[in-house]
Design a protein around this motif. Structure first.
Motif, PDB file in Angstrom:
ATOM      1  N   TYR A  72     -14.616  13.517 -38.283  1.00 37.97           N
ATOM      2  CA  TYR A  72     -14.217  13.124 -36.937  1.00 37.97           C
ATOM      3  C   TYR A  72     -15.226  13.609 -35.909  1.00 37.97           C
ATOM      4  N   TYR A 111      -8.317  16.733 -44.147  1.00 37.02           N
ATOM      5  CA  TYR A 111      -7.755  15.699 -43.288  1.00 37.02           C
ATOM      6  C   TYR A 111      -6.526  15.069 -43.931  1.00 37.02           C
ATOM      7  N   ALA A 127      -5.106  11.621 -39.892  1.00 35.92           N
ATOM      8  CA  ALA A 127      -6.379  12.031 -39.298  1.00 35.92           C
ATOM      9  C   ALA A 127      -7.512  11.123 -39.767  1.00 35.92           C
ATOM     10  N   TRP A 128      -7.451  10.704 -41.031  1.00 36.01           N
ATOM     11  CA  TRP A 128      -8.470   9.782 -41.544  1.00 36.01           C
ATOM     12  C   TRP A 128      -8.407   8.435 -40.822  1.00 36.01           C
ATOM     13  N   CYS A 146      -7.432   7.830 -37.785  1.00 36.24           N
ATOM     14  CA  CYS A 146      -8.016   8.008 -36.449  1.00 36.24           C
ATOM     15  C   CYS A 146      -9.536   8.057 -36.530  1.00 36.24           C
ATOM     16  N   THR A 147     -10.045   8.739 -37.556  1.00 36.20           N
ATOM     17  CA  THR A 147     -11.499   8.848 -37.734  1.00 36.20           C
ATOM     18  C   THR A 147     -12.108   7.488 -38.015  1.00 36.20           C
ATOM     19  N   CYS A 175     -14.805   5.312 -35.778  1.00 38.15           N
ATOM     20  CA  CYS A 175     -16.035   4.779 -36.379  1.00 38.15           C
ATOM     21  C   CYS A 175     -16.174   3.287 -36.077  1.00 38.15           C
ATOM     22  N   TRP A 230      -2.690  17.248 -36.714  1.00 39.02           N
ATOM     23  CA  TRP A 230      -3.800  16.540 -36.079  1.00 39.02           C
ATOM     24  C   TRP A 230      -4.747  17.476 -35.333  1.00 39.02           C
ATOM     25  N   ILE A 251      -8.498  16.915 -35.287  1.00 39.13           N
ATOM     26  CA  ILE A 251      -9.122  15.866 -34.461  1.00 39.13           C
ATOM     27  C   ILE A 251      -8.782  16.059 -32.982  1.00 39.13           C
ATOM     28  N   HIS A 256      -6.049  16.580 -31.149  1.00 28.55           N
ATOM     29  CA  HIS A 256      -5.015  15.684 -30.628  1.00 28.55           C
ATOM     30  C   HIS A 256      -4.294  16.256 -29.414  1.00 28.55           C
TER      31      HIS A 256
END
Length: 466
Positions: A49, A93, A97-98, A100-101, A105, A180, A183, A185
């Motif tokens: 992230y 993660y 979280a993945w 969101c990442t 991207c 989270w 990242i 949050h």
């Protein structure tokens, strides 16, 4: 570290560009051989992230005219594609979280002119299990890349269905964001990103001004809670400003009530000044209709708020307008026997239950005390050594209850919460019956101190002391 590398104070445009340029020159020292970025110069581990956010920042800097090393960019883009195709592994993660990442991207690649439509569709098909933050970035990515309109409209609909709407504000909350922290949050950050996405995709959405109001209200001492909140909220408000505040105000605003002029003001230049006028309810005829018209002549955007505050006379009924209030008065022996009559001299416990289905700010609970009763202040030694224990619940209320402050007066008890999370909360205090007779027990009312439209109240009733 790399996150601190993007913290700076803007003094003027020249110093701003010098500081940013120096910080951008430092970025390659944090990039590793796989193209990702580490938090520290002396560590090798790259964080997905963080890497996506760094690349997003570099792309945004380049769009503002800053020079970015092409090799740094291309290696970073390659890393983002590795995240999307599953080559990057990172055990800490969660799946949320993945998502969101991956969404970040996709947006970064989209605004760089390198959209990945296949991965956008894949994440879209998984939308039922991803958070609002990820949906907002996916929406922005599809819009920036001029992607599928059906997907865009469905994501907007999904986001709108999750709005927490109050009379004057609106915001968004993630349903499950316990893990989270990797990242950075916060619900304020999620709300800001959704605001930006709505401005970009649905500029006429009526919820947008309410979201702006909620974000502005979260500001304390000129800033928000974290650097991430400051970054996202300022960026979202800048997007809003560019979309709606292109014209400098130079207009006349008029309010008409039932066809007659109520107020008229000239707004010229950018200012935080407000004009307001009140009309007592006694000036209005019972049962009549009073349509209101808002007129504007000249360039600029008009913001207005209409509020009606009232307190009913006579017997009142229980109401729930965003907050639920339940009140019971119980004899201490037996403790569960709810009463409408009390023996003179008896001590009773008053229990107030306050419930709300979404987080609220600055809530006051006002509980009037009937004339035949008086509040017992258990902090006084003369009140009796055992009464404080009888007043408290099994868990001492001040250790967990958001109502952190209370004030006891002769005629009422007041409880205050700066922040009231969604849930149900109990408040208690003791009263003693002091006078014989039948007395009016006015409604207990909980309301937003700055949003009085949000309230709840009990019904009024009679209490007899005999």
């Amino acid at each position: 570290d790399l996150v601190d590398a993007f913290k700076f104070e803007v003094l003027n445009d020249k110093d701003y560009r010098i500081v940013v340029t120096k910080m951008l020159d430092e970025v390659p020292a944090f990039q590793r051989s796989d193209g990702g970025f580490a938090y520290w110069k002396n560590t090798e581990e790259t964080w997905p992230y963080l890497s996506a956010f760094t690349m997003y920042t570099l792309v945004q800097a380049e769009r503002q005219g800053y020079a970015i090393d092409n090799n740094v960019k291309e290696r970073g883009f390659s890393y983002l594609r590795d995240v999307l195709n599953g080559k990057v592994r990172f055990g800490m993660y969660s799946e949320a979280a993945w998502s969101c990442t991956r969404a970040l991207c996709l947006y970064t690649l989209a605004i760089s002119g390198k959209p990945e439509f296949g991965y956008m569709e894949k994440l879209y098909n998984e939308r039922a299990g991803i958070g609002l933050f990820a949906k907002a970035y996916l929406l922005k990515a599809l819009n920036a890349a001029k992607g599928n309109r059906t997907m865009i409209e469905e994501l907007v609909r999904d986001l709108m269905n999750n709005a927490k709407v109050a009379p004057t504000s609106a915001h968004f909350e993630e349903r499950d964001a316990a893990d989270w922290y990797w990242i950075w949050h916060s619900n304020a950050r999620t709300t800001a990103l959704i605001l930006q996405a709505l401005v970009e995709t649905q500029p006429e959405n009526s919820l947008i001004p309410k979201v702006v109001r909620w974000l502005i209200d979260r500001q304390k001492n000129g800033c928000w809670r974290t650097t991430q909140e400051n970054w996202y909220i300022v960026d979202a408000l800048a997007t809003y400003f560019k979309a709606y505040e292109k014209d400098e105000p130079n207009f006349t605003a008029e309010v008409r009530v039932a066809g007659g002029e109520f107020m008229k003001e000239l707004f010229k230049g950018r200012s935080l000044a407000q004009s307001f006028k009140q009309m007592p309810l006694s000036d209005l005829q019972r049962g009549a209709e009073y349509p209101m018209d808002f007129l504007k002549q000249g360039p600029g955007r008009l913001y207005y708020t209409v509020r009606m505050n009232y307190y009913p006379t006579g017997q009142t009924k229980a109401k729930e307008e965003g907050i639920s209030v339940v009140k019971t008065v119980d004899r201490l022996v037996p403790a569960s026997d709810s009463v409408a009559s009390i023996s003179a001299g008896a001590v009773s416990k008053v229990t107030l239950t306050i419930s709300t289905n979404q987080a609220r700010n600055f809530i006051v609970v006002d509980d009037p005390v009937p004339a035949g009763l008086e509040i017992i202040n258990t902090s006084f030694q003369t009140s009796g050594a055992n009464l404080p224990e009888q007043e408290q619940n099994q868990s001492e209320w001040w250790t967990w209850n958001p109502f952190r402050h209370r004030e006891m007066y002769d005629d009422r008890a007041l409880f205050f919460a700066d922040y009231l999370p969604a849930g149900s909360y109990t408040l208690t205090y003791l009263v003693r019956a002091t006078s014989y007779g039948t007395f009016e027990a006015p409604a207990t009312r909980a309301e937003g101190m700055y949003e009085p439209e949000i309230f709840g109240q009990t019904s009024s009733r009679l209490i007899r002391v005999q």
